[in-house]
Design a protein around this motif. Structure first.
Motif, PDB file in Angstrom:
ATOM      1  N   PRO A   2      -7.809   3.161  -1.452  1.00 28.53           N
ATOM      2  CA  PRO A   2      -6.376   2.900  -1.281  1.00 28.53           C
ATOM      3  C   PRO A   2      -5.909   1.704  -2.110  1.00 28.53           C
ATOM      4  O   PRO A   2      -6.674   0.769  -2.356  1.00 28.53           O
ATOM      5  N   ILE A  54      -6.675  -1.416   7.128  1.00 31.49           N
ATOM      6  CA  ILE A  54      -6.089  -0.446   6.208  1.00 31.49           C
ATOM      7  C   ILE A  54      -7.177   0.493   5.681  1.00 31.49           C
ATOM      8  O   ILE A  54      -7.012   1.720   5.684  1.00 31.49           O
ATOM      9  N   ARG A  55      -8.295  -0.077   5.265  1.00 31.98           N
ATOM     10  CA  ARG A  55      -9.377   0.752   4.717  1.00 31.98           C
ATOM     11  C   ARG A  55      -9.888   1.749   5.754  1.00 31.98           C
ATOM     12  O   ARG A  55     -10.188   2.901   5.429  1.00 31.98           O
ATOM     13  N   TYR A 104      -6.982   7.710   1.798  1.00 31.79           N
ATOM     14  CA  TYR A 104      -7.463   7.725   0.413  1.00 31.79           C
ATOM     15  C   TYR A 104      -8.853   7.107   0.315  1.00 31.79           C
ATOM     16  O   TYR A 104      -9.169   6.142   1.018  1.00 31.79           O
ATOM     17  N   LEU A 135       0.940   5.490   1.168  1.00 28.64           N
ATOM     18  CA  LEU A 135       0.279   6.540   1.939  1.00 28.64           C
ATOM     19  C   LEU A 135       0.830   7.895   1.539  1.00 28.64           C
ATOM     20  O   LEU A 135       1.937   7.985   1.016  1.00 28.64           O
ATOM     21  N   THR A 172       0.863  -1.176   0.000  1.00 28.84           N
ATOM     22  CA  THR A 172       0.000   0.000   0.000  1.00 28.84           C
ATOM     23  C   THR A 172       0.895   1.220   0.000  1.00 28.84           C
ATOM     24  O   THR A 172       2.089   1.134   0.314  1.00 28.84           O
ATOM     25  N   ARG A 206      -8.200   3.070   8.328  1.00 32.23           N
ATOM     26  CA  ARG A 206      -7.202   4.069   8.714  1.00 32.23           C
ATOM     27  C   ARG A 206      -6.599   4.840   7.543  1.00 32.23           C
ATOM     28  O   ARG A 206      -5.874   5.807   7.762  1.00 32.23           O
ATOM     29  N   HIS A 207      -6.859   4.414   6.326  1.00 32.46           N
ATOM     30  CA  HIS A 207      -6.210   5.011   5.159  1.00 32.46           C
ATOM     31  C   HIS A 207      -6.927   6.291   4.744  1.00 32.46           C
ATOM     32  O   HIS A 207      -8.148   6.320   4.673  1.00 32.46           O
ATOM     33  N   GLU A 240       4.425   9.584  -2.481  1.00 26.56           N
ATOM     34  CA  GLU A 240       3.786   8.655  -1.554  1.00 26.56           C
ATOM     35  C   GLU A 240       4.835   7.857  -0.794  1.00 26.56           C
ATOM     36  O   GLU A 240       5.980   7.737  -1.234  1.00 26.56           O
ATOM     37  N   SER A 272       1.107   9.394   8.389  1.00 21.71           N
ATOM     38  CA  SER A 272       0.057   8.393   8.202  1.00 21.71           C
ATOM     39  C   SER A 272       0.653   7.012   7.950  1.00 21.71           C
ATOM     40  O   SER A 272       0.097   6.002   8.399  1.00 21.71           O
ATOM     41  N   LEU A 326      -0.147   3.871  10.481  1.00 12.12           N
ATOM     42  CA  LEU A 326      -0.729   2.627   9.977  1.00 12.12           C
ATOM     43  C   LEU A 326       0.185   1.442  10.271  1.00 12.12           C
ATOM     44  O   LEU A 326      -0.283   0.408  10.741  1.00 12.12           O
TER      45      LEU A 326
END
Length: 114
Positions: free
Chosen positions: A88, A79-80, A85, A17, A15, A82-83, A60, A22, A26
């Motif tokens: 993501p 991840i979804r 975007y 970020l 992934t 806390r991300h 990134e 961030s 994560l």
């Protein structure tokens, strides 16, 4: 030579970020929750991609996340959540070969504590 079927249990999840803060948050959350045995935060990279009809450019922070396939659904959800975007990048690659001791450590670190 006889070969045996092997279903990889270990995964390498990728992934990106938008910033160091961030990415660090994560990575720490995933290891603390035992969703990842190890997360490598790499040097910033420059990404070029199409998003909503436009060509975008961004700096990134890539993360390399090592986990067990049984933990993947919870890892993806974390991840979804806390991300930052909207969509993501979350890509999981099977680890088909590796040092047995390392893979055993990975499995142990992503299991519930005894």
């Amino acid at each position: 030579m006889q070969t045996t079927e092997h279903t990889p249990r270990a995964l390498l999840v990728l992934t990106n970020l938008p910033d160091e803060a961030s990415a660090e948050a994560l990575a720490t959350a995933l290891v603390e929750a035992r969703l990842a045995a190890c997360v490598n935060r790499l040097a910033p990279c420059h990404s070029v991609y199409r998003w909503q009809g436009n060509i975008e450019r961004a700096t990134e922070i890539p993360l390399l996340i090592k986990t067990d396939s049984a933990r993947y659904p919870a890892l993806e959800a974390a991840i979804r959540t806390r991300h930052p975007y909207e969509t993501p990048e979350i890509i999981a690659l099977p680890i088909t070969h590796g040092l047995p001791d390392y893979l055993a450590w990975l499995a142990a670190e992503t299991s519930s504590p005894s």
